[in-house]
Motif scaffolding. Structure first.
Motif, PDB file in Angstrom:
ATOM      1  N   ARG A 189     -10.004   8.653 -22.606  1.00 54.02           N
ATOM      2  CA  ARG A 189     -10.676   9.862 -23.541  1.00 54.02           C
ATOM      3  C   ARG A 189     -11.448   9.104 -24.310  1.00 54.02           C
ATOM      4  NH1 ARG A 189      -6.584  10.167 -26.899  1.00 54.02           N
ATOM      5  NH2 ARG A 189      -5.091  10.980 -25.112  1.00 54.02           N
TER       6      ARG A 189
ATOM      7  N   GLU B 128      -8.079  11.685 -19.009  1.00 53.24           N
ATOM      8  CA  GLU B 128      -7.694  13.106 -19.801  1.00 53.24           C
ATOM      9  C   GLU B 128      -9.075  13.850 -19.491  1.00 53.24           C
ATOM     10  OE1 GLU B 128      -5.645  14.445 -22.809  1.00 53.24           O
ATOM     11  OE2 GLU B 128      -4.573  12.811 -21.710  1.00 53.24           O
TER      12      GLU B 128
ATOM     13  N   PRO C  53     -10.076  18.017 -27.374  1.00 52.19           N
ATOM     14  CA  PRO C  53      -8.485  17.487 -26.912  1.00 52.19           C
ATOM     15  C   PRO C  53      -8.276  18.057 -25.445  1.00 52.19           C
ATOM     16  CG  PRO C  53      -7.980  17.461 -28.633  1.00 52.19           C
ATOM     17  CD  PRO C  53      -9.375  18.156 -28.466  1.00 52.19           C
TER      18      PRO C  53
END
Length: 165
Positions: free
Chosen positions: A32, A73, A65
């Motif tokens: 991420r 991710e 996100p």
């Protein structure tokens, strides 16, 4: 240490990546972080393409996100909404709107226009598209991919120094 990593097949590469993920070297948090770093050039370009009059939209452009599916991710880039971000109209700016009629919500209600004018409906002329996300992605995707490659290469090479000569 060489710049080119070579594997005989996808299975070997997947084994290496699985090993790194298990050691927290390429954990979801690390991936991420890499994706957020790679998104910065796209974000900056999108903010440059948005009109200065759309300050709320400009400030709202950033990373969002996502939930990971499988390895790593997901990170989305675009206008953020909610809290301190006011990117609610980002899709309307990007794609434009067709001419349409705006009616009062309540039956027999009225819309309040400037100058204390009340009407039952307004004919909105629509708005031309002013793309900012797609052009930003198209112009900066190679740079973003390069950042991802470089960051992953650093991690892989540091973990497998004895393999790569």
């Amino acid at each position: 240490m060489g710049k080119n990593l070579a594997f005989e097949g996808v299975n070997e590469l997947m084994q290496v990546l699985d090993g790194l993920a298990g050691d927290k070297k390429l954990s979801n948090k690390v991936v991420r972080g890499i994706l957020n770093k790679a998104a910065k050039p796209i974000i900056q370009r999108a903010q440059e393409l948005v009109s200065k009059e759309d300050g709320d939209l400009q400030k709202s452009i950033g990373t969002i996100p996502g939930r990971g599916q499988g390895r790593g991710e997901q990170v989305y880039v675009g206008p953020r909404r909610g809290g301190r971000y006011k990117g609610y109209a980002g899709h309307l700016v990007e794609y434009g709107t067709a001419p349409h009629i705006i009616r009062a919500k309540a039956a027999g209600g009225h819309l309040h226009l400037r100058g204390n004018v009340f009407v039952e409906e307004v004919h909105h002329p629509g708005a031309a598209a002013k793309p900012f996300m797609r052009p930003a992605f198209d112009s900066k995707k190679d740079e973003a991919i390069g950042i991802i490659k470089d960051e992953c290469r650093i991690i892989i090479e540091s973990e497998f120094k004895s393999v790569f000569k």
